[in-house]
Design a protein around this motif. Structure first.
Motif, PDB file in Angstrom:
ATOM      1  N   ILE A  73      36.721  18.543 -18.526  1.00 12.43           N
ATOM      2  CA  ILE A  73      35.262  18.639 -18.514  1.00 12.43           C
ATOM      3  C   ILE A  73      34.780  18.525 -19.947  1.00 12.43           C
ATOM      4  N   ALA A  74      33.722  17.745 -20.174  1.00 11.77           N
ATOM      5  CA  ALA A  74      33.107  17.632 -21.496  1.00 11.77           C
ATOM      6  C   ALA A  74      31.612  17.866 -21.383  1.00 11.77           C
ATOM      7  N   LEU A  75      31.044  18.524 -22.397  1.00 12.18           N
ATOM      8  CA  LEU A  75      29.604  18.741 -22.509  1.00 12.18           C
ATOM      9  C   LEU A  75      29.135  18.157 -23.834  1.00 12.18           C
ATOM     10  N   PHE A  76      28.165  17.262 -23.763  1.00  9.23           N
ATOM     11  CA  PHE A  76      27.649  16.615 -24.973  1.00  9.23           C
ATOM     12  C   PHE A  76      28.784  16.007 -25.805  1.00  9.23           C
ATOM     13  N   GLY A  77      29.775  15.468 -25.119  1.00  6.17           N
ATOM     14  CA  GLY A  77      30.863  14.809 -25.814  1.00  6.17           C
ATOM     15  C   GLY A  77      31.934  15.720 -26.367  1.00  6.17           C
ATOM     16  N   THR A  78      31.813  17.024 -26.122  1.00  3.19           N
ATOM     17  CA  THR A  78      32.784  17.997 -26.611  1.00  3.19           C
ATOM     18  C   THR A  78      33.556  18.583 -25.430  1.00  3.19           C
ATOM     19  N   PRO A  79      34.882  18.658 -25.506  1.00  3.60           N
ATOM     20  CA  PRO A  79      35.624  19.295 -24.415  1.00  3.60           C
ATOM     21  C   PRO A  79      35.070  20.683 -24.124  1.00  3.60           C
ATOM     22  N   ARG A  80      34.894  21.008 -22.864  1.00  2.00           N
ATOM     23  CA  ARG A  80      34.276  22.278 -22.487  1.00  2.00           C
ATOM     24  C   ARG A  80      35.013  23.468 -23.068  1.00  2.00           C
ATOM     25  N   ARG A  81      36.321  23.368 -23.176  1.00  2.00           N
ATOM     26  CA  ARG A  81      37.105  24.502 -23.674  1.00  2.00           C
ATOM     27  C   ARG A  81      36.787  24.837 -25.136  1.00  2.00           C
ATOM     28  N   THR A  82      36.227  23.884 -25.890  1.00  2.00           N
ATOM     29  CA  THR A  82      35.867  24.152 -27.284  1.00  2.00           C
ATOM     30  C   THR A  82      34.366  24.114 -27.509  1.00  2.00           C
ATOM     31  N   PHE A  83      33.585  23.893 -26.445  1.00  4.56           N
ATOM     32  CA  PHE A  83      32.126  23.815 -26.586  1.00  4.56           C
ATOM     33  C   PHE A  83      31.570  25.213 -26.847  1.00  4.56           C
ATOM     34  N   ARG A  84      30.696  25.332 -27.839  1.00  4.39           N
ATOM     35  CA  ARG A  84      30.131  26.634 -28.192  1.00  4.39           C
ATOM     36  C   ARG A  84      28.600  26.632 -28.270  1.00  4.39           C
ATOM     37  N   ASP A  85      27.968  25.477 -28.229  1.00  2.00           N
ATOM     38  CA  ASP A  85      26.532  25.392 -28.446  1.00  2.00           C
ATOM     39  C   ASP A  85      25.764  25.594 -27.130  1.00  2.00           C
ATOM     40  N   TRP A  86      25.893  26.800 -26.550  1.00  2.00           N
ATOM     41  CA  TRP A  86      25.342  27.056 -25.222  1.00  2.00           C
ATOM     42  C   TRP A  86      23.825  27.137 -25.200  1.00  2.00           C
ATOM     43  N   ALA A  87      23.193  27.212 -26.370  1.00  2.00           N
ATOM     44  CA  ALA A  87      21.728  27.181 -26.394  1.00  2.00           C
ATOM     45  C   ALA A  87      21.198  25.844 -25.893  1.00  2.00           C
ATOM     46  N   ARG A  88      22.040  24.826 -25.875  1.00  2.00           N
ATOM     47  CA  ARG A  88      21.624  23.509 -25.384  1.00  2.00           C
ATOM     48  C   ARG A  88      21.655  23.434 -23.866  1.00  2.00           C
ATOM     49  N   VAL A  89      22.177  24.473 -23.224  1.00  2.00           N
ATOM     50  CA  VAL A  89      22.352  24.462 -21.775  1.00  2.00           C
ATOM     51  C   VAL A  89      21.555  25.596 -21.139  1.00  2.00           C
ATOM     52  N   GLY A  90      20.725  25.278 -20.163  1.00  2.00           N
ATOM     53  CA  GLY A  90      20.027  26.293 -19.379  1.00  2.00           C
ATOM     54  C   GLY A  90      20.597  26.326 -17.982  1.00  2.00           C
ATOM     55  N   TYR A  91      20.893  27.526 -17.471  1.00  2.00           N
ATOM     56  CA  TYR A  91      21.533  27.665 -16.163  1.00  2.00           C
ATOM     57  C   TYR A  91      20.702  28.558 -15.259  1.00  2.00           C
ATOM     58  N   VAL A  92      20.397  28.054 -14.069  1.00  2.00           N
ATOM     59  CA  VAL A  92      19.686  28.835 -13.055  1.00  2.00           C
ATOM     60  C   VAL A  92      20.658  29.080 -11.902  1.00  2.00           C
ATOM     61  N   PRO A  93      21.138  30.336 -11.739  1.00  2.00           N
ATOM     62  CA  PRO A  93      22.122  30.617 -10.689  1.00  2.00           C
ATOM     63  C   PRO A  93      21.489  30.611  -9.316  1.00  2.00           C
ATOM     64  N   LEU A 172      19.661  21.130 -18.166  1.00  2.00           N
ATOM     65  CA  LEU A 172      19.271  22.179 -17.225  1.00  2.00           C
ATOM     66  C   LEU A 172      20.137  22.056 -15.977  1.00  2.00           C
ATOM     67  N   ILE A 173      20.885  23.117 -15.676  1.00  2.00           N
ATOM     68  CA  ILE A 173      21.753  23.151 -14.497  1.00  2.00           C
ATOM     69  C   ILE A 173      21.183  24.174 -13.529  1.00  2.00           C
ATOM     70  N   MET A 174      20.901  23.752 -12.291  1.00  2.00           N
ATOM     71  CA  MET A 174      20.239  24.619 -11.318  1.00  2.00           C
ATOM     72  C   MET A 174      21.024  24.610 -10.011  1.00  2.00           C
ATOM     73  N   ASP A 175      21.300  25.802  -9.489  1.00  2.00           N
ATOM     74  CA  ASP A 175      22.071  25.941  -8.257  1.00  2.00           C
ATOM     75  C   ASP A 175      21.141  26.372  -7.122  1.00  2.00           C
ATOM     76  N   GLU A 176      20.820  25.440  -6.229  1.00  2.00           N
ATOM     77  CA  GLU A 176      19.942  25.690  -5.074  1.00  2.00           C
ATOM     78  C   GLU A 176      18.621  26.340  -5.490  1.00  2.00           C
TER      79      GLU A 176
END
Length: 262
Positions: A73-93, A172-176
């Motif tokens: 898995i990659a986020l913004f071109g960075t492997p997820r396991r090393t991705f740290r810039d979570w301010a770029r991601v919004g999550y709605v559970p 923005l990631i939104m779950d239902e």
């Protein structure tokens, strides 16, 4: 020439989210069976399928709530396991109840979404303005001081979305987001999402059906039994979606936590 995976190619392109042959298990049962998925900058991609098809597990794997057993898995071109810039991601559970007994005001819950920007430091004027703006976007600025326990289910869903928007994320990631929400709140949520998309946000969302969000969807990805069975225009997703078994086990979610590693 050396072959590269989708996740590796994301480092060279405009992929915001890239999954390559991702597998995952819940409770010892394999739920994802080699998922391949890319979401490019500015796209709005909907994951469709019945309960148990792997939709929620897929997005929770993206944010690190569900460990993967294989693939990349990659986020913004960075492997997820090393991705740290979570301010770029919004999550709605996924919301399963109203506020769930959380003893907090609307502002306090929405402010939690700003912590990734402040690094848990003191709030500044810009932070307070971002929280207020997020509440305005979802039509709840007049309820800022109210307890979240006094809200309807639809209003609380708006609070969760405002919490995700407070950090002004690029993804923005939104779950239902529309599940169990009244028609008035559905329209507010659709309008809010439309504004985010117009501002250049990239969106990955789980839906049971497209509903009022259909005009915003660029691609529909249909899952069945943890596998992708359709990836293309939303108008072509109907027959694949309809054949997903409606009584598969429900995937668990946590309605209160933001779910993002901080």
């Amino acid at each position: 020439m050396t072959d590269t995976t989708d996740a590796e190619e994301a480092t060279m392109g405009d992929c915001v989210v890239a999954l390559s042959r991702v597998t995952a298990e819940l409770g010892g049962r394999r739920v994802l069976h080699g998922i391949d998925l890319t979401v490019r900058r500015g796209e709005v991609v909907a994951l469709l399928g019945a309960n148990g098809s792997g939709k929620s597990t897929t997005v929770r794997a993206v944010i690190g709530q569900v460990p993967v057993t294989g693939g990349e898995i990659a986020l913004f071109g960075t492997p997820r396991r090393t991705f740290r810039d979570w301010a770029r991601v919004g999550y709605v559970p996924q919301r399963t109840t109203a506020a769930g007994g959380v003893p907090a005001t609307v502002t306090e819950v929405v402010s939690a979404g700003r912590l990734s920007r402040t690094r848990f430091g003191p709030f500044r004027k810009a932070d307070r303005e971002a929280v207020h703006h997020a509440l305005e976007l979802v039509g709840l600025a007049d309820r800022a001081k109210d307890s979240v326990n006094a809200l309807s289910g639809g209003q609380y869903q708006r609070v969760l979305i405002a919490r995700a928007l407070a950090a002004r994320p690029e993804l923005l990631i939104m779950d239902e987001p529309m599940a169990g929400v009244d028609l008035a709140s559905q329209q507010v949520l659709a309008d809010t999402l439309r504004e985010q998309v117009a501002g250049g946000a990239t969106v990955l969302l789980v839906l049971h059906e497209l509903g009022p969000l259909e005009p915003l969807i660029d691609r529909a990805v249909v899952l069945r039994d943890g596998r992708v069975v359709h990836d293309g225009p939303p108008e072509g997703a109907g027959s694949d979606h309809d054949h997903v078994h409606p009584h598969a086990p429900h995937e668990p979610s946590d309605p209160i936590r933001t779910g993002l590693p901080l």
